[in-house]
Scaffold this motif. Structure first.
Motif, PDB file in Angstrom:
ATOM      1  N   LEU A 130       0.828  -1.207   0.000  1.00 20.33           N
ATOM      2  CA  LEU A 130       0.000   0.000   0.000  1.00 20.33           C
ATOM      3  C   LEU A 130       0.863   1.257   0.000  1.00 20.33           C
ATOM      4  O   LEU A 130       0.620   2.197  -0.767  1.00 20.33           O
ATOM      5  N   GLY A 131       1.899   1.278   0.833  1.00 18.94           N
ATOM      6  CA  GLY A 131       2.806   2.438   0.871  1.00 18.94           C
ATOM      7  C   GLY A 131       3.529   2.631  -0.447  1.00 18.94           C
ATOM      8  O   GLY A 131       3.645   3.754  -0.958  1.00 18.94           O
ATOM      9  N   LEU A 132       4.023   1.526  -1.038  1.00 21.05           N
ATOM     10  CA  LEU A 132       4.723   1.626  -2.326  1.00 21.05           C
ATOM     11  C   LEU A 132       3.788   2.070  -3.442  1.00 21.05           C
ATOM     12  O   LEU A 132       4.193   2.855  -4.313  1.00 21.05           O
ATOM     13  N   LEU A 133       2.557   1.584  -3.439  1.00 23.87           N
ATOM     14  CA  LEU A 133       1.593   2.013  -4.456  1.00 23.87           C
ATOM     15  C   LEU A 133       1.331   3.520  -4.370  1.00 23.87           C
ATOM     16  O   LEU A 133       1.238   4.195  -5.400  1.00 23.87           O
ATOM     17  N   MET A 134       1.226   4.025  -3.166  1.00 26.30           N
ATOM     18  CA  MET A 134       1.006   5.472  -3.021  1.00 26.30           C
ATOM     19  C   MET A 134       2.228   6.266  -3.473  1.00 26.30           C
ATOM     20  O   MET A 134       2.082   7.309  -4.119  1.00 26.30           O
ATOM     21  N   VAL A 135       3.424   5.783  -3.169  1.00 22.53           N
ATOM     22  CA  VAL A 135       4.641   6.474  -3.618  1.00 22.53           C
ATOM     23  C   VAL A 135       4.714   6.465  -5.139  1.00 22.53           C
ATOM     24  O   VAL A 135       5.017   7.487  -5.771  1.00 22.53           O
ATOM     25  N   VAL A 136       4.399   5.312  -5.759  1.00 19.65           N
ATOM     26  CA  VAL A 136       4.414   5.228  -7.229  1.00 19.65           C
ATOM     27  C   VAL A 136       3.365   6.164  -7.814  1.00 19.65           C
ATOM     28  O   VAL A 136       3.626   6.872  -8.799  1.00 19.65           O
ATOM     29  N   TYR A 137       2.187   6.220  -7.214  1.00 23.67           N
ATOM     30  CA  TYR A 137       1.131   7.116  -7.693  1.00 23.67           C
ATOM     31  C   TYR A 137       1.574   8.580  -7.606  1.00 23.67           C
ATOM     32  O   TYR A 137       1.387   9.356  -8.546  1.00 23.67           O
ATOM     33  N   PHE A 138       2.185   8.955  -6.487  1.00 19.17           N
ATOM     34  CA  PHE A 138       2.638  10.341  -6.329  1.00 19.17           C
ATOM     35  C   PHE A 138       3.766  10.671  -7.302  1.00 19.17           C
ATOM     36  O   PHE A 138       3.848  11.794  -7.807  1.00 19.17           O
ATOM     37  N   LYS A 139       4.636   9.716  -7.563  1.00 29.17           N
ATOM     38  CA  LYS A 139       5.715   9.960  -8.538  1.00 29.17           C
ATOM     39  C   LYS A 139       5.151  10.090  -9.942  1.00 29.17           C
ATOM     40  O   LYS A 139       5.626  10.896 -10.738  1.00 29.17           O
ATOM     41  N   LYS A 140       4.131   9.294 -10.247  1.00 36.20           N
ATOM     42  CA  LYS A 140       3.509   9.365 -11.564  1.00 36.20           C
ATOM     43  C   LYS A 140       2.831  10.715 -11.774  1.00 36.20           C
ATOM     44  O   LYS A 140       2.852  11.279 -12.860  1.00 36.20           O
ATOM     45  N   LYS A 141       2.232  11.242 -10.719  1.00 35.10           N
ATOM     46  CA  LYS A 141       1.595  12.565 -10.774  1.00 35.10           C
ATOM     47  C   LYS A 141       2.595  13.709 -10.664  1.00 35.10           C
ATOM     48  O   LYS A 141       2.220  14.869 -10.721  1.00 35.10           O
ATOM     49  N   ARG A 142       3.870  13.353 -10.446  1.00 39.86           N
ATOM     50  CA  ARG A 142       4.971  14.308 -10.275  1.00 39.86           C
ATOM     51  C   ARG A 142       4.757  15.215  -9.076  1.00 39.86           C
ATOM     52  O   ARG A 142       5.047  16.417  -9.098  1.00 39.86           O
ATOM     53  N   TRP A 143       4.217  14.641  -8.011  1.00 40.15           N
ATOM     54  CA  TRP A 143       4.052  15.373  -6.767  1.00 40.15           C
ATOM     55  C   TRP A 143       5.220  15.123  -5.840  1.00 40.15           C
ATOM     56  O   TRP A 143       5.411  15.832  -4.869  1.00 40.15           O
ATOM     57  N   LEU A 144       5.974  14.073  -6.119  1.00 36.60           N
ATOM     58  CA  LEU A 144       7.071  13.701  -5.242  1.00 36.60           C
ATOM     59  C   LEU A 144       8.383  13.790  -5.973  1.00 36.60           C
ATOM     60  O   LEU A 144       8.496  13.516  -7.124  1.00 36.60           O
TER      61      LEU A 144
END
Length: 144
Positions: A130-144
């Motif tokens: 769950l944590g990795l999925l959220m990190v990948v999602y944020f990186k995809k959105k270029r928020w991180l």
């Protein structure tokens, strides 16, 4: 600098008013030849006032630019903190649920995975995914 410019502006404005009153008033102490020089001084004072106003506007613009840069930096920090909180809130929720003391023998509605031998590692893997999925999602959105 702002304070100094305001003080200087007040001083020069009073000087301009004083010279203007000397030019307008008819007095035998000031001859027409001196009035020519006073007009020249008056023109210089007006130029100084314009220069002070320009300097004041530049100081205010620089201050606004500094505050904008400071605000942008604060927004970036808040964005990172929000992303970290967003990642850890669901993980904290899951840990809170599994941290409760349930007795699976007392009711069929209690968590059956508490008595599973792989229950703890399964929840840890779920939380990691769950944590990795959220990190990948944020990186995809270029928020991180």
């Amino acid at each position: 600098m702002r304070r100094d410019l305001i003080y200087f502006r007040k001083s020069v404005w009073s000087l301009r008013d004083g010279i203007n009153s000397l030019l307008r008033d008819e007095t035998p102490l000031i001859s027409n030849e001196v009035k020519v020089f006073l007009r020249d001084v008056y023109d210089h004072v007006v130029q100084v006032i314009d220069s002070i106003e320009n300097q004041r506007e530049m100081v205010y613009s620089l201050y606004d630019m500094y505050m904008s840069a400071l605000s942008n930096r604060m927004n970036e920090v808040m964005k990172v903190l929000t992303i970290i909180a967003t990642i850890f809130i669901p993980l904290t929720f899951i840990a809170g649920i599994y941290g409760m003391n349930f007795n699976p023998e007392a009711s069929r509605w209690n968590m059956p995975e508490l008595s599973w031998p792989w229950g703890y590692p399964a929840v840890m893997v779920l939380m990691l995914i769950l944590g990795l999925l959220m990190v990948v999602y944020f990186k995809k959105k270029r928020w991180l």
